[in-house]
Design an enzyme around this catalytic site. Structure first.
Site, PDB file in Angstrom:
ATOM      1  N   THR A 187       0.823  -1.213   0.000  1.00  0.00           N
ATOM      2  CA  THR A 187       0.000   0.000   0.000  1.00  0.00           C
ATOM      3  C   THR A 187       0.859   1.267   0.000  1.00  0.00           C
ATOM      4  O   THR A 187       2.008   1.238   0.474  1.00  0.00           O
ATOM      5  CB  THR A 187      -0.894  -0.008   1.266  1.00  0.00           C
ATOM      6  OG1 THR A 187      -1.451   1.280   1.453  1.00  0.00           O
ATOM      7  CG2 THR A 187      -0.092  -0.340   2.517  1.00  0.00           C
ATOM      8  N   ASP A 188       0.280   2.355  -0.484  1.00  0.00           N
ATOM      9  CA  ASP A 188       0.990   3.650  -0.416  1.00  0.00           C
ATOM     10  C   ASP A 188       1.037   4.185   1.017  1.00  0.00           C
ATOM     11  O   ASP A 188       1.776   5.126   1.304  1.00  0.00           O
ATOM     12  CB  ASP A 188       0.321   4.681  -1.346  1.00  0.00           C
ATOM     13  CG  ASP A 188      -1.129   5.003  -0.979  1.00  0.00           C
ATOM     14  OD1 ASP A 188      -1.698   4.332  -0.087  1.00  0.00           O
ATOM     15  OD2 ASP A 188      -1.696   5.934  -1.586  1.00  0.00           O
ATOM     16  N   GLU A 189       0.254   3.564   1.928  1.00  0.00           N
ATOM     17  CA  GLU A 189       0.200   4.087   3.294  1.00  0.00           C
ATOM     18  C   GLU A 189       1.519   3.919   4.037  1.00  0.00           C
ATOM     19  O   GLU A 189       1.761   4.563   5.049  1.00  0.00           O
ATOM     20  CB  GLU A 189      -0.971   3.461   4.064  1.00  0.00           C
ATOM     21  CG  GLU A 189      -2.270   3.705   3.324  1.00  0.00           C
ATOM     22  CD  GLU A 189      -3.539   3.379   4.104  1.00  0.00           C
ATOM     23  OE1 GLU A 189      -3.501   3.380   5.337  1.00  0.00           O
ATOM     24  OE2 GLU A 189      -4.572   3.139   3.449  1.00  0.00           O
TER      25      GLU A 189
ATOM     26  N   TYR B  76      -1.770  -0.485  10.934  1.00  0.00           N
ATOM     27  CA  TYR B  76      -1.905  -1.152   9.630  1.00  0.00           C
ATOM     28  C   TYR B  76      -0.709  -0.831   8.739  1.00  0.00           C
ATOM     29  O   TYR B  76      -0.035  -1.733   8.227  1.00  0.00           O
ATOM     30  CB  TYR B  76      -3.209  -0.719   8.940  1.00  0.00           C
ATOM     31  CG  TYR B  76      -3.248  -1.053   7.460  1.00  0.00           C
ATOM     32  CD1 TYR B  76      -3.225  -2.376   7.013  1.00  0.00           C
ATOM     33  CD2 TYR B  76      -3.273  -0.045   6.482  1.00  0.00           C
ATOM     34  CE1 TYR B  76      -3.231  -2.680   5.648  1.00  0.00           C
ATOM     35  CE2 TYR B  76      -3.290  -0.342   5.128  1.00  0.00           C
ATOM     36  CZ  TYR B  76      -3.271  -1.665   4.717  1.00  0.00           C
ATOM     37  OH  TYR B  76      -3.275  -1.971   3.370  1.00  0.00           O
TER      38      TYR B  76
ATOM     39  N   LYS C 105       2.332  -3.254   7.263  1.00  0.00           N
ATOM     40  CA  LYS C 105       2.610  -3.443   5.828  1.00  0.00           C
ATOM     41  C   LYS C 105       4.049  -3.011   5.516  1.00  0.00           C
ATOM     42  O   LYS C 105       4.743  -3.662   4.730  1.00  0.00           O
ATOM     43  CB  LYS C 105       1.619  -2.648   4.971  1.00  0.00           C
ATOM     44  CG  LYS C 105       0.191  -3.165   4.979  1.00  0.00           C
ATOM     45  CD  LYS C 105       0.023  -4.563   4.403  1.00  0.00           C
ATOM     46  CE  LYS C 105       0.234  -4.662   2.904  1.00  0.00           C
ATOM     47  NZ  LYS C 105      -0.122  -5.991   2.368  1.00  0.00           N
TER      48      LYS C 105
HETATM   49  P1  NAD Z   1      -9.458  -7.517   2.165  1.00  0.00           P
HETATM   50  O1  NAD Z   1      -9.472  -7.239   3.632  1.00  0.00           O
HETATM   51  O2  NAD Z   1     -10.696  -7.278   1.362  1.00  0.00           O
HETATM   52  O3  NAD Z   1      -9.054  -9.036   1.901  1.00  0.00           O
HETATM   53  C1  NAD Z   1      -8.030  -9.673   2.609  1.00  0.00           C
HETATM   54  C2  NAD Z   1      -8.175 -11.178   2.363  1.00  0.00           C
HETATM   55  O4  NAD Z   1      -7.116 -11.826   3.100  1.00  0.00           O
HETATM   56  C3  NAD Z   1      -9.493 -11.752   2.867  1.00  0.00           C
HETATM   57  O5  NAD Z   1     -10.036 -12.630   1.896  1.00  0.00           O
HETATM   58  C4  NAD Z   1      -9.107 -12.506   4.137  1.00  0.00           C
HETATM   59  O6  NAD Z   1      -9.952 -13.635   4.376  1.00  0.00           O
HETATM   60  C5  NAD Z   1      -7.685 -12.924   3.809  1.00  0.00           C
HETATM   61  N1  NAD Z   1      -6.889 -13.151   5.023  1.00  0.00           N
HETATM   62  C6  NAD Z   1      -6.800 -12.321   6.103  1.00  0.00           C
HETATM   63  N2  NAD Z   1      -6.014 -12.886   7.039  1.00  0.00           N
HETATM   64  C7  NAD Z   1      -5.595 -14.077   6.536  1.00  0.00           C
HETATM   65  C8  NAD Z   1      -4.756 -15.116   7.035  1.00  0.00           C
HETATM   66  N3  NAD Z   1      -4.192 -15.036   8.251  1.00  0.00           N
HETATM   67  N4  NAD Z   1      -4.524 -16.186   6.244  1.00  0.00           N
HETATM   68  C9  NAD Z   1      -5.082 -16.272   4.995  1.00  0.00           C
HETATM   69  N5  NAD Z   1      -5.901 -15.326   4.496  1.00  0.00           N
HETATM   70  C10 NAD Z   1      -6.152 -14.247   5.262  1.00  0.00           C
HETATM   71  O7  NAD Z   1      -8.222  -6.689   1.609  1.00  0.00           O
HETATM   72  P2  NAD Z   1      -8.024  -5.945   0.211  1.00  0.00           P
HETATM   73  O8  NAD Z   1      -8.558  -4.590   0.325  1.00  0.00           O
HETATM   74  O9  NAD Z   1      -8.484  -6.837  -0.871  1.00  0.00           O
HETATM   75  O10 NAD Z   1      -6.432  -5.843   0.188  1.00  0.00           O
HETATM   76  C11 NAD Z   1      -5.646  -6.907  -0.333  1.00  0.00           C
HETATM   77  C12 NAD Z   1      -4.182  -6.523  -0.243  1.00  0.00           C
HETATM   78  O11 NAD Z   1      -3.946  -5.315  -0.957  1.00  0.00           O
HETATM   79  C13 NAD Z   1      -3.698  -6.250   1.192  1.00  0.00           C
HETATM   80  O12 NAD Z   1      -2.409  -6.790   1.313  1.00  0.00           O
HETATM   81  C14 NAD Z   1      -3.695  -4.746   1.299  1.00  0.00           C
HETATM   82  O13 NAD Z   1      -2.722  -4.312   2.223  1.00  0.00           O
HETATM   83  C15 NAD Z   1      -3.345  -4.348  -0.118  1.00  0.00           C
HETATM   84  N6  NAD Z   1      -3.866  -3.038  -0.546  1.00  0.00           N
HETATM   85  C16 NAD Z   1      -5.177  -2.708  -0.380  1.00  0.00           C
HETATM   86  C17 NAD Z   1      -5.635  -1.471  -0.840  1.00  0.00           C
HETATM   87  C18 NAD Z   1      -7.084  -1.084  -0.720  1.00  0.00           C
HETATM   88  O14 NAD Z   1      -7.437   0.073  -1.018  1.00  0.00           O
HETATM   89  N7  NAD Z   1      -7.979  -1.962  -0.332  1.00  0.00           N
HETATM   90  C19 NAD Z   1      -4.748  -0.568  -1.437  1.00  0.00           C
HETATM   91  C20 NAD Z   1      -3.414  -0.939  -1.576  1.00  0.00           C
HETATM   92  C21 NAD Z   1      -2.974  -2.185  -1.139  1.00  0.00           C
HETATM   93  P1  TYD Z   2     -10.736   4.050   4.318  1.00  0.00           P
HETATM   94  O1  TYD Z   2     -11.687   3.633   3.248  1.00  0.00           O
HETATM   95  O2  TYD Z   2     -10.820   3.396   5.652  1.00  0.00           O
HETATM   96  O3  TYD Z   2      -9.269   3.902   3.696  1.00  0.00           O
HETATM   97  P2  TYD Z   2      -7.828   4.391   4.297  1.00  0.00           P
HETATM   98  O4  TYD Z   2      -7.984   4.792   5.701  1.00  0.00           O
HETATM   99  O5  TYD Z   2      -7.008   3.164   4.146  1.00  0.00           O
HETATM  100  O6  TYD Z   2      -7.410   5.520   3.405  1.00  0.00           O
HETATM  101  O7  TYD Z   2     -10.886   5.614   4.530  1.00  0.00           O
HETATM  102  C1  TYD Z   2     -10.739   6.530   3.449  1.00  0.00           C
HETATM  103  C2  TYD Z   2     -10.870   7.926   4.026  1.00  0.00           C
HETATM  104  O8  TYD Z   2     -12.204   8.110   4.499  1.00  0.00           O
HETATM  105  C3  TYD Z   2      -9.953   8.179   5.209  1.00  0.00           C
HETATM  106  O9  TYD Z   2      -9.495   9.523   5.168  1.00  0.00           O
HETATM  107  C4  TYD Z   2     -10.862   7.978   6.415  1.00  0.00           C
HETATM  108  C5  TYD Z   2     -12.217   8.440   5.903  1.00  0.00           C
HETATM  109  N1  TYD Z   2     -13.390   7.755   6.513  1.00  0.00           N
HETATM  110  C6  TYD Z   2     -14.434   8.520   7.049  1.00  0.00           C
HETATM  111  O10 TYD Z   2     -14.404   9.774   7.026  1.00  0.00           O
HETATM  112  N2  TYD Z   2     -15.486   7.877   7.623  1.00  0.00           N
HETATM  113  C7  TYD Z   2     -15.553   6.507   7.681  1.00  0.00           C
HETATM  114  O11 TYD Z   2     -16.533   5.953   8.243  1.00  0.00           O
HETATM  115  C8  TYD Z   2     -14.501   5.735   7.100  1.00  0.00           C
HETATM  116  C9  TYD Z   2     -14.518   4.236   7.135  1.00  0.00           C
HETATM  117  C10 TYD Z   2     -13.438   6.410   6.515  1.00  0.00           C
END
Ligand code: NAD
Ligand code: TYD
Length: 348
Positions: free
Chosen positions: A130-132, A155, A159
């Site tokens: 992630t970019d975070e 988080y 990561k």
């Molecule tokens: P998500 O929470 O929707 O899915 C995570 C999946 O991992 C789920 O299916 C869960 O069952 C599985 N999982 C969790 N713990 C586990 C374990 N101990 N063993 C096996 N499986 C397990 O997450 P996402 O949003 O799809 O993100 C996927 C990846 O991409 C993550 O690594 C996240 O850090 C990265 N990512 C997410 C975003 C975003 O905006 N969602 C952006 C950049 C990077």
């Molecule tokens: P989120 O979707 O949780 O992603 P991330 O924190 O990983 O960027 O949140 C996106 C933005 O929205 C973040 O600035 C937090 C804000 N947010 C709210 O204002 N209210 C909410 O209920 C949630 C879940 C997020």
């Protein structure tokens, strides 16, 4: 080629699994997922009977089980997405994030290293991050691949730690790896705890839209299918031991995004203009809330020719349509554990 995709039942993972299963009939795709609250096999119903696809339920922190799985399938490629992924949950239960994101990644790295020992020819460990990890930007500037790590939430710290271990395995054991750091994703199948699906669900149910702080936080949003395409491209064409940033070229202040979403939802639901905006409620801010994320995605654009395929308005439109026509899915994932999470998170 047999490829392990971890976390393939989750939001991004399910789009990646589908893309690989459908595009590469000669690859055997093994999807390993623990099916936590965020993992849902309903996300993959349409491909579950394909002959080049296998689902395995299991936990990436379970060392014996993971080592046996690597021995059994001899994975030549790993695309590692399994993680705890929600910042608010990491604030409430940081240890769970260390267990899955740090220890779990270590277990997978070790299994890959032990399987191939010193012969990594044509093998790849692809770590999805992630970019975070870069922390927070001020009002200007962009994250590039050389920006220093400076994570602020449990988080992002977990990561960042997993990224460091992947790099260390590359340097120490000569393990081939690539890391991508992507901005906020949105789209179909995202669990309704993240901003966009949570607010869609709340608008459908006429519930308050809890905007944290003053709403002036900025995120760079990318449509999930464009992320999956980038992952496919990097997996096939990316350079060993490199990092690529992936982003949407699409920055929005939360409050502006929420207002756009409200307007689109009013139209789709045939509600009078302004009805959804009335649900906006400013609530207590998230502790350690990062002000702004924005990605410079010029490296992946120049080197691999990737760019997002849809505008934000188009992506959001498709996303809303999907949630409105999949209310069963929403209903299934928002019963049970979700209810108690929601009450704890938004009760103050
Ligand atoms: P998500 O929470 O929707 O899915 C995570 C999946 O991992 C789920 O299916 C869960 O069952 C599985 N999982 C969790 N713990 C586990 C374990 N101990 N063993 C096996 N499986 C397990 O997450 P996402 O949003 O799809 O993100 C996927 C990846 O991409 C993550 O690594 C996240 O850090 C990265 N990512 C997410 C975003 C975003 O905006 N969602 C952006 C950049 C990077
Ligand atoms: P989120 O979707 O949780 O992603 P991330 O924190 O990983 O960027 O949140 C996106 C933005 O929205 C973040 O600035 C937090 C804000 N947010 C709210 O204002 N209210 C909410 O209920 C949630 C879940 C997020």
């Amino acid at each position: 080629m047999t490829i392990l995709i971890t976390g393939g039942a989750g939001f991004i993972g399910s789009h990646v699994v589908r893309l690989f299963v459908e595009t590469y009939p000669n690859y055997h795709i093994v999807n390993l997922d623990a099916l936590t609250y965020a993992g849902n096999l309903e996300n993959l119903k349409d491909i579950e009977y394909k002959s080049n696809y296998t689902f395995v339920k299991g936990d990436i922190t379970d060392e014996g089980f993971i080592n046996d799985l690597f021995e059994k399938y001899k994975f030549e490629g790993v695309i590692h997405l399994a993680a705890e992924s929600h910042v608010d949950r990491s604030i409430k239960d940081p240890l769970a994030f260390v267990k899955t994101n740090v220890i779990g990644t270590m277990v997978i790295l070790n299994a890959f290293k032990n399987l191939w020992k010193n012969n990594f020819d044509n093998k790849l460990f692809y770590h999805v991050s992630t970019d975070e990890v870069y922390g927070s930007l001020g009002q200007t500037g962009l994250f590039s691949e050389t920006t220093s790590y400076d994570p602020n939430s449990p988080y992002s710290a977990s990561k960042a730690s997993s990224d460091h271990f992947v790099r260390a395995y590359g340097e120490t054991y000569g393990m081939p790896y690539i890391i991508t750091n992507c901005s906020n994703n949105y789209g179909q199948n995202q669990f309704p705890e993240k901003l966009i699906p949570l607010f869609i669900n709340n608008i459908i149910n006429n519930k308050p839209l809890p905007v944290y702080g003053d709403g002036n936080y900025t995120r760079d949003w990318l449509y999930v299918k464009d992320h999956a395409v980038a992952i496919d491209l990097v997996f096939r064409k990316g350079k060993n031991h490199e990092t690529y940033n992936i982003g949407g070229f699409n920055e929005w202040k939360n409050i502006d995004l929420v207002k756009l979403l409200c307007r689109q939802m009013d139209e789709k639901l045939n509600r009078p203009k302004g009805s959804s905006e009335k649900l906006i409620t400013y609530v207590k801010d998230r502790p350690g809330h990062d002000l702004r994320y924005a990605i410079d995605a010029s490296k992946i654009n120049k080197e691999l020719g990737w760019k997002p395929s849809v505008t934000f308005e188009e992506g959001l439109d498709k996303t809303i349509d999907w949630y409105l026509s999949n209310e069963d899915w929403l209903h299934h994932v928002t019963s049970g554990e979700y209810q108690s999470y929601y009450e704890k998170q938004y009760s103050h």
